[in-house]
Design a protein around this motif. Structure first.
Motif, PDB file in Angstrom:
ATOM      1  N   THR A   1     -34.326 -11.063 -21.001  1.00 64.65           N
ATOM      2  CA  THR A   1     -34.985 -10.823 -22.200  1.00 64.65           C
ATOM      3  C   THR A   1     -36.161 -11.614 -22.363  1.00 64.65           C
ATOM      4  O   THR A   1     -36.197 -12.941 -21.823  1.00 64.65           O
ATOM      5  CB  THR A   1     -34.114 -11.058 -23.387  1.00 64.65           C
ATOM      6  OG1 THR A   1     -32.787 -10.292 -23.486  1.00 64.65           O
ATOM      7  CG2 THR A   1     -34.874 -10.874 -24.703  1.00 64.65           C
ATOM      8  N   LEU A   2     -37.401 -10.990 -22.624  1.00 69.99           N
ATOM      9  CA  LEU A   2     -38.418 -11.825 -22.773  1.00 69.99           C
ATOM     10  C   LEU A   2     -38.567 -12.284 -24.277  1.00 69.99           C
ATOM     11  O   LEU A   2     -38.373 -11.220 -25.269  1.00 69.99           O
ATOM     12  CB  LEU A   2     -39.935 -11.012 -22.527  1.00 69.99           C
ATOM     13  CG  LEU A   2     -40.930 -11.657 -22.950  1.00 69.99           C
ATOM     14  CD1 LEU A   2     -41.469 -13.033 -22.149  1.00 69.99           C
ATOM     15  CD2 LEU A   2     -42.237 -10.780 -22.761  1.00 69.99           C
ATOM     16  N   HIS A   3     -38.768 -13.612 -24.600  1.00 65.96           N
ATOM     17  CA  HIS A   3     -38.968 -13.838 -26.096  1.00 65.96           C
ATOM     18  C   HIS A   3     -40.288 -14.343 -26.131  1.00 65.96           C
ATOM     19  O   HIS A   3     -40.847 -15.005 -25.435  1.00 65.96           O
ATOM     20  CB  HIS A   3     -37.786 -15.038 -26.456  1.00 65.96           C
ATOM     21  CG  HIS A   3     -36.464 -14.770 -26.312  1.00 65.96           C
ATOM     22  ND1 HIS A   3     -35.694 -14.366 -27.187  1.00 65.96           N
ATOM     23  CD2 HIS A   3     -35.621 -15.051 -25.089  1.00 65.96           C
ATOM     24  CE1 HIS A   3     -34.414 -14.194 -26.728  1.00 65.96           C
ATOM     25  NE2 HIS A   3     -34.412 -14.430 -25.294  1.00 65.96           N
ATOM     26  N   THR A   4     -41.033 -13.695 -27.244  1.00 61.88           N
ATOM     27  CA  THR A   4     -42.367 -14.389 -27.634  1.00 61.88           C
ATOM     28  C   THR A   4     -42.131 -15.280 -28.949  1.00 61.88           C
ATOM     29  O   THR A   4     -41.446 -14.740 -29.684  1.00 61.88           O
ATOM     30  CB  THR A   4     -43.345 -13.342 -27.979  1.00 61.88           C
ATOM     31  OG1 THR A   4     -43.187 -12.352 -28.973  1.00 61.88           O
ATOM     32  CG2 THR A   4     -43.275 -12.282 -26.641  1.00 61.88           C
ATOM     33  N   ILE A   5     -42.870 -16.335 -28.764  1.00 58.86           N
ATOM     34  CA  ILE A   5     -42.617 -17.460 -29.986  1.00 58.86           C
ATOM     35  C   ILE A   5     -43.969 -17.649 -30.282  1.00 58.86           C
ATOM     36  O   ILE A   5     -45.094 -17.847 -29.549  1.00 58.86           O
ATOM     37  CB  ILE A   5     -42.271 -18.542 -29.588  1.00 58.86           C
ATOM     38  CG1 ILE A   5     -40.546 -18.181 -29.438  1.00 58.86           C
ATOM     39  CG2 ILE A   5     -42.441 -19.629 -30.547  1.00 58.86           C
ATOM     40  CD1 ILE A   5     -40.250 -18.556 -27.814  1.00 58.86           C
ATOM     41  N   SER A   6     -44.478 -17.188 -31.686  1.00 64.82           N
ATOM     42  CA  SER A   6     -45.787 -17.208 -32.159  1.00 64.82           C
ATOM     43  C   SER A   6     -46.172 -18.212 -33.142  1.00 64.82           C
ATOM     44  O   SER A   6     -46.986 -17.976 -33.983  1.00 64.82           O
ATOM     45  CB  SER A   6     -46.198 -15.794 -32.609  1.00 64.82           C
ATOM     46  OG  SER A   6     -45.523 -15.397 -33.805  1.00 64.82           O
ATOM     47  N   LYS A   7     -45.283 -18.920 -33.646  1.00 67.66           N
ATOM     48  CA  LYS A   7     -45.520 -20.049 -34.610  1.00 67.66           C
ATOM     49  C   LYS A   7     -45.348 -21.619 -33.989  1.00 67.66           C
ATOM     50  O   LYS A   7     -44.582 -21.555 -33.095  1.00 67.66           O
ATOM     51  CB  LYS A   7     -44.466 -19.734 -35.840  1.00 67.66           C
ATOM     52  CG  LYS A   7     -44.706 -18.714 -36.530  1.00 67.66           C
ATOM     53  CD  LYS A   7     -45.693 -18.581 -37.743  1.00 67.66           C
ATOM     54  CE  LYS A   7     -45.616 -17.370 -38.603  1.00 67.66           C
ATOM     55  NZ  LYS A   7     -46.008 -16.165 -37.970  1.00 67.66           N
TER      56      LYS A   7
ATOM     57  N   GLY B   1     -47.850 -20.667 -31.303  1.00 72.20           N
ATOM     58  CA  GLY B   1     -46.850 -21.074 -30.403  1.00 72.20           C
ATOM     59  C   GLY B   1     -47.351 -21.850 -29.372  1.00 72.20           C
ATOM     60  O   GLY B   1     -46.362 -22.658 -28.611  1.00 72.20           O
ATOM     61  N   VAL B   2     -48.408 -21.627 -29.050  1.00 72.93           N
ATOM     62  CA  VAL B   2     -48.966 -22.379 -27.648  1.00 72.93           C
ATOM     63  C   VAL B   2     -49.134 -23.719 -27.844  1.00 72.93           C
ATOM     64  O   VAL B   2     -49.045 -24.412 -26.763  1.00 72.93           O
ATOM     65  CB  VAL B   2     -50.475 -21.921 -27.124  1.00 72.93           C
ATOM     66  CG1 VAL B   2     -50.357 -20.478 -26.807  1.00 72.93           C
ATOM     67  CG2 VAL B   2     -51.391 -21.975 -28.248  1.00 72.93           C
TER      68      VAL B   2
ATOM     69  N   PHE C   1     -43.868 -19.227 -20.189  1.00 71.95           N
ATOM     70  CA  PHE C   1     -45.284 -18.797 -20.169  1.00 71.95           C
ATOM     71  C   PHE C   1     -46.117 -19.203 -21.319  1.00 71.95           C
ATOM     72  O   PHE C   1     -45.577 -19.296 -22.361  1.00 71.95           O
ATOM     73  CB  PHE C   1     -45.227 -17.229 -20.040  1.00 71.95           C
ATOM     74  CG  PHE C   1     -44.569 -17.023 -18.654  1.00 71.95           C
ATOM     75  CD1 PHE C   1     -45.261 -16.886 -17.366  1.00 71.95           C
ATOM     76  CD2 PHE C   1     -43.152 -16.444 -18.756  1.00 71.95           C
ATOM     77  CE1 PHE C   1     -44.373 -16.392 -16.111  1.00 71.95           C
ATOM     78  CE2 PHE C   1     -42.594 -15.910 -17.672  1.00 71.95           C
ATOM     79  CZ  PHE C   1     -42.987 -15.897 -16.402  1.00 71.95           C
ATOM     80  N   THR C   2     -47.463 -19.207 -21.203  1.00 73.99           N
ATOM     81  CA  THR C   2     -48.120 -19.518 -22.431  1.00 73.99           C
ATOM     82  C   THR C   2     -49.409 -18.631 -22.327  1.00 73.99           C
ATOM     83  O   THR C   2     -50.049 -18.595 -21.174  1.00 73.99           O
ATOM     84  CB  THR C   2     -48.673 -21.035 -22.669  1.00 73.99           C
ATOM     85  OG1 THR C   2     -48.995 -21.298 -23.789  1.00 73.99           O
ATOM     86  CG2 THR C   2     -49.015 -21.588 -21.350  1.00 73.99           C
TER      87      THR C   2
ATOM     88  N   THR D   1     -49.698 -20.607 -17.357  1.00 79.51           N
ATOM     89  CA  THR D   1     -50.609 -19.678 -18.066  1.00 79.51           C
ATOM     90  C   THR D   1     -51.071 -18.244 -17.760  1.00 79.51           C
ATOM     91  O   THR D   1     -51.339 -18.260 -16.595  1.00 79.51           O
ATOM     92  CB  THR D   1     -51.909 -20.625 -18.144  1.00 79.51           C
ATOM     93  OG1 THR D   1     -51.525 -21.989 -18.573  1.00 79.51           O
ATOM     94  CG2 THR D   1     -52.993 -20.280 -19.156  1.00 79.51           C
ATOM     95  N   ILE D   2     -50.780 -17.533 -18.597  1.00 79.20           N
ATOM     96  CA  ILE D   2     -50.939 -16.097 -18.246  1.00 79.20           C
ATOM     97  C   ILE D   2     -52.099 -15.511 -19.212  1.00 79.20           C
ATOM     98  O   ILE D   2     -52.203 -16.227 -20.385  1.00 79.20           O
ATOM     99  CB  ILE D   2     -49.688 -15.450 -18.232  1.00 79.20           C
ATOM    100  CG1 ILE D   2     -49.189 -15.147 -19.684  1.00 79.20           C
ATOM    101  CG2 ILE D   2     -48.789 -15.853 -17.282  1.00 79.20           C
ATOM    102  CD1 ILE D   2     -48.028 -14.275 -19.840  1.00 79.20           C
ATOM    103  N   ASN D   3     -52.764 -14.338 -18.819  1.00 80.16           N
ATOM    104  CA  ASN D   3     -53.553 -13.455 -19.655  1.00 80.16           C
ATOM    105  C   ASN D   3     -52.807 -12.317 -20.329  1.00 80.16           C
ATOM    106  O   ASN D   3     -51.372 -12.263 -19.942  1.00 80.16           O
ATOM    107  CB  ASN D   3     -54.744 -13.143 -18.836  1.00 80.16           C
ATOM    108  CG  ASN D   3     -54.347 -12.319 -17.677  1.00 80.16           C
ATOM    109  OD1 ASN D   3     -53.186 -11.673 -17.434  1.00 80.16           O
ATOM    110  ND2 ASN D   3     -55.175 -12.216 -16.796  1.00 80.16           N
TER     111      ASN D   3
END
Lengths: 104, 96, 122, 129
Positions: free
Chosen positions: B3-9, B35-36, B55-56, B76-78
């Motif tokens: 699973t890919l989890h994205t964290i945005s806070k 999240g970065v 990843f960030t 670091t990714i785009n």
């Protein structure tokens, strides 16, 4: 229908204004002659709303009827026979409740 | 199956803690928007586990002036790589 | 031939009333039941506060979320889980809860997510 | 791959609507398909036509509008979220006896069924909020 009391789809605007005569009036608009079998469902639907603050979807209505009135009535065909093709909408309307949220 | 989890806070949201409590070891974590800050050495607390793929998002890092403070364990990714990660992992869970 | 059922898992992580997230999650889950899919509902993190007894949204001019949660079973959502770690962290136990829920560990939750076709995380 | 995108937040208040837009553009640029955009909760404001951006700022609503039209995307705003927040189509406004309308013609108003349907018909659903 009186546009002050009903919205364009025929739902009652002021839910507190509902009474049995209003139900008869709405049912007439929907070409439904209310019988004791209808009233039984209306009563249940209103008690569901009072308890859960939701206008029940057909599925919930069927489970409720099954639990309260037995498996013979607790089937969607029974509801459809009484309240036509989209029973959840019509039952909510006649019962003086908001239109069910999850209609698609 | 991963699973890919994205964290945005950012860290004060406690989102990462919630995510890590149910993420699996081989899942990937991608940090976006606030999240970065998790990926920066400027973050006050860093509870990032070592064993995850981390990843960030570059655009969000640059916007915040963090480009020189990203921790080594983060890649670091785009956006193109963001899309690619979404296709590579069978499931994507967004934490926001 | 009917299509095989897909499994939806809704994770509700926010406290009720302060934001609309808890309500959005519930509304979406109720909508999913119309599609005759398998629906799991999970309370986690601050989402466990949704399960407190004696809620009365009326005092702030809101509908009572807990009352709607009591209808989950009538909508065919029977697998209702609660993250036991989240309960513990908030000094709660099953006696405080409005509806019957299945306590799960983080590992069980991770497995449930793995088994699910779709996860809605709110 | 087939994607759907769900947007929960209003433009400008948080970054997420902008992230969602950037992500959607990249998806299309990479040759993926978008089955549906679904705007839920405050996200419905992304589909508002009654907005003006200052000359030196981007109009997110206009950018969504262009993206949807150029790529012929299916874009849906949740009916219960939209009506409460004043995002109404011309049709809906007339039905309610209101004089103005505020939904861009690139989006349509529909129910949460479309949200569930998006999950069922997409390989991935990515949410921004």
């Amino acid at each position: 229908m009186d546009s002050l009391r009903f919205d364009t789809e025929g739902y009652l605007k002021d839910l507190d204004a509902w009474n049995e005569n209003v139900a008869l009036e709405i049912a007439k608009q929907e070409n439904i002659q209310l019988t004791p079998a209808h009233w039984e469902i209306i009563k249940l639907t209103r008690s569901f709303y009072a308890r859960h603050q939701l206008s029940p979807a057909t599925r919930a209505l069927v489970s409720l009827i099954k639990r309260e009135l037995g498996p013979k009535k607790g089937r969607s065909v029974y509801l459809m026979k009484l309240f036509s093709g989209t029973p959840a909408k019509i039952v909510s309307k006649v019962s003086g409740l908001p239109k069910p949220d999850n209609c698609i | 199956m991963t699973t890919l989890h994205t964290i945005s806070k950012g860290p004060s949201s406690k989102l990462l803690e919630s995510c890590l409590s149910i993420a699996r070891e081989n899942d990937a974590l991608l940090f976006i928007e606030d999240g970065v800050y998790y990926s920066s050495e400027l973050a006050s607390e860093s509870s990032i586990p070592k064993h995850q793929l981390l990843f960030t998002l570059e655009e969000d890092i640059i916007a915040r002036g963090l480009q020189h403070s990203i921790l080594n364990k983060f890649e670091t990714i785009n956006y193109r790589k963001f899309v690619e990660l979404c296709t590579f992992h069978e499931k994507v869970i967004n934490w926001f | 031939m009917t299509k095989p059922k897909k499994m939806f898992t809704f994770i509700s992580r926010q406290a009720p009333y302060g934001k609309d997230r808890a309500r959005l999650c519930l509304d979406a889950a109720l909508a999913a039941t119309v599609f005759e899919q398998k629906v799991n509902y999970v309370f986690s993190d601050d989402g466990v506060y949704q399960l407190l007894k004696q809620q009365n949204g009326g005092s702030i001019g809101s509908k009572t979320l807990g009352s709607a949660l009591e209808a989950l079973d009538l909508y065919g959502i029977e697998d209702v889980f609660v993250n036991e770690a989240s309960l513990r962290q908030r000094n709660l136990n099953s006696e405080h809860l409005l509806i019957k829920t299945i306590p799960v560990t983080n590992i069980q939750l991770a497995n449930l997510i793995l088994k699910s076709d779709y996860v809605i995380n709110l | 791959m087939i994607f759907s995108i769900v947007i929960y937040s209003a433009p400008y208040t948080t970054q997420s609507a902008s992230t969602a837009l950037h992500f959607s553009k990249t998806l299309i640029g990479e040759g993926h398909k978008i089955y549906r955009l679904f705007f839920y909760s405050d996200g419905v404001h992304n589909a508002s036509s009654l907005t003006i951006a200052p000359q030196d700022e981007k109009s997110l609503q206009a950018e969504w509008d262009t993206l949807i039209k150029v790529n012929k995307l299916d874009s849906v705003v949740c009916v219960s979220s939209a009506l409460k927040r004043g995002v109404l189509s011309n049709e809906e406004a007339q039905r309610q006896g209101l004089t103005g309308h505020s939904l861009r013609d690139s989006s349509e108003i529909s129910g949460l069924g479309q949200f569930i349907d998006a999950y069922i018909h997409s390989d991935r659903v990515i949410s921004f909020g």
